[in-house]
Enzyme design. Structure first.
Site, mmCIF file in Angstrom:
data_model
loop_
_atom_site.group_PDB
_atom_site.id
_atom_site.type_symbol
_atom_site.label_atom_id
_atom_site.label_comp_id
_atom_site.label_asym_id
_atom_site.label_seq_id
_atom_site.Cartn_x
_atom_site.Cartn_y
_atom_site.Cartn_z
ATOM 1 N N THR A 49 15.690 0.341 43.888
ATOM 2 C CA THR A 49 15.941 0.766 41.692
ATOM 3 C C THR A 49 14.745 1.762 41.812
ATOM 4 O O THR A 49 13.503 1.846 43.282
ATOM 5 C CB THR A 49 15.976 -0.515 40.974
ATOM 6 O OG1 THR A 49 14.638 -0.435 41.436
ATOM 7 C CG2 THR A 49 17.545 -0.598 41.769
ATOM 8 N N CYS A 50 14.456 2.519 40.732
ATOM 9 C CA CYS A 50 13.418 2.848 40.623
ATOM 10 C C CYS A 50 11.750 1.681 40.523
ATOM 11 O O CYS A 50 11.217 3.163 40.761
ATOM 12 C CB CYS A 50 13.713 3.678 39.152
ATOM 13 S SG CYS A 50 14.365 2.646 37.816
ATOM 14 N N ASN A 51 12.228 0.866 39.988
ATOM 15 C CA ASN A 51 11.124 -0.105 40.275
ATOM 16 C C ASN A 51 11.204 -1.317 41.731
ATOM 17 O O ASN A 51 10.725 -2.195 42.242
ATOM 18 C CB ASN A 51 11.707 -1.801 39.493
ATOM 19 C CG ASN A 51 11.254 -0.709 37.936
ATOM 20 O OD1 ASN A 51 10.147 0.217 37.953
ATOM 21 N ND2 ASN A 51 11.558 -0.950 36.432
#
Length: 423
Positions: A49-51
């Site tokens: 994911t983006c994180n």
């Protein structure tokens, strides 16, 4: 088998590194096959994911160093940089980490619900790629089960922890239903975009986005079926708005007391809810003095957010207890599977020994050897074959004065213990 959870996230690595090792959906099948080929992973799931980018894998003698090297080579990144910014959990701790991630306890925003869907999608991709077997099937089904319990039995996701969401939740407290409310959003930045999405999710039918640049407003409004206005059109439409939420970069107020006062008069003093999320302010503070205007600032919402974060922290403690219980259940199941495997292997070994000796005895009979002698030889060899391993174990325990294992072996073999007085 070694189970490892390895990865980087928003707490350990800068966005530049997270971007470098992110997996696109199109690359996931290739990545999972490469992981199995290069590390010997028997089962694996990749969450990206983006994180965070995390690898959950299980194999004989698997190491975090092997996963680090593979991830670096796959993305042409530096292994030493990944090593410094990564984390590794093994066995019991890996199981709990996977469950914590799915429950939103390891997220940038505590308790956010999107991560559960992302973990589910990662599991489906792995399953479709053929890298899921019985252990991971059971592990992830129990992970999804505990995530569902945490969501339904605690307050982990019930309170707003962003000012965008808090503004929508506050509006819901004031209006019994947002569906029929006329909502005017002023601005076209990330905060207003989030507010617009939350309003759309609440079923708002009349939504307008006003901005200095119409094209920016349309980029937010069009996917949601909302209307657009320029800032100069606001005075003509303000009277229709039940809810006004503003967040621009303007250095001067967008809504003054006089403008709102005229709009309230046109509304025949039907109440208006206003939220000013901008710094500097978009709405003059004096608007809050008007009888039918309910004005909240970003500071007011920040207090709500902080209070809600405290509530989520309490819910997180409850969630941790649920995860501990679920992880223990999985470990017990896995231990049970190990016992079944050992018993199956023991039975198979014993049957192989029997079949080998029986085949030899039958050949001797076919060659005309005396039956009584063949039977005695068969019984003797079968006995020696079956007691060979237990005899070695008993001798070893005796030599090492290992009373605990000696007692276990005696119980397993049905032998009376030396100090057993029961006859």
């Amino acid at each position: 088998m070694t189970l490892i959870a390895f990865g980087i996230n928003h707490k350990t690595a800068p966005v530049e590194l997270r971007e470098k090792v992110a997996f696109s959906p199109d690359a996931m099948v290739e990545a999972l096959k490469s992981l199995a080929l290069n590390t010997g992973a028997d089962e694996s799931v990749i969450v990206s994911t983006c994180n965070r980018t995390e690898i959950y894998a299980q194999a004989e003698n698997l190491t975090g160093a092997a996963l680090t090297q593979w991830l670096a080579e796959f993305h042409q990144a530096k292994a030493d940089e990944l090593g410094i910014n990564s984390y590794i959990y093994q066995q019991d701790e890996a199981i709990k980490h996977i469950m914590r991630v799915a429950c939103g306890l390891d997220s940038l925003i505590l308790g956010e619900p999107q991560i559960l869907g992302q973990v589910k999608q990662a599991f489906v991709s792995a399953k479709d790629s053929g890298v899921i077997k019985s252990d991971f099937e059971r592990l992830f089904q129990q992970t999804f089960s505990v995530a569902k319990r945490v969501r339904s039995e605690t307050e982990i996701g019930s309170n707003a922890v962003s000012v965008a969401y808090a503004s929508v939740q506050l509006a819901k407290h004031i209006f019994s239903s947002l569906k029929k409310s006329n909502v005017l959003l002023i601005g076209a930045g990330e905060t207003i975009e989030l507010v617009a999405k939350h309003m759309h999710e609440q079923g708002v039918e009349s939504l307008s986005v006003a901005n200095r640049t119409l094209a920016r407003a349309e980029a937010i409004a069009k996917p949601l079926g909302a209307n657009t206005l320029t800032l100069t059109q606001i005075p003509h439409h303000l009277k229709d708005a039940d809810i006004v939420i503003s967040s621009t970069a303007s250095q001067l107020p967008i809504l003054g007391k006089g403008l709102v006062e005229r709009a309230l008069k046109d509304r025949r003093h039907k109440p208006m809810f206003l939220v000013d999320l901008a710094v500097p302010r978009d709405i003059e503070a004096e608007v809050g003095e008007l009888d039918d205007a309910y004005l909240y600032t970003v500071d007011d919402l920040q207090q709500i957010v902080e209070k809600n974060l405290e509530s989520r922290q309490h819910a997180a403690l409850q969630a941790e207890q649920m995860i501990d219980q679920q992880a223990q259940q999985y470990l017990q199941w896995r231990q049970g599977q190990t016992s079944i495997d050992v018993l199956r292997d023991f039975r198979q070994q014993s049957e192989n020994q029997r079949d080998t000796l029986v085949a030899k005895a039958l050949n001797q009979l076919a060659d005309g050897k005396e039956a009584e002698q063949v039977i005695k030889e068969l019984a003797n060899k079968l006995t020696n074959s079956l007691i060979h391993a237990p005899t070695k174990a008993l001798k070893k325990a005796a030599m090492q004065q290992d009373n605990k294992n000696m007692g276990l072996l005696q119980d397993a073999l049905g032998l009376a213990r030396a100090n057993d007085s029961s006859k």
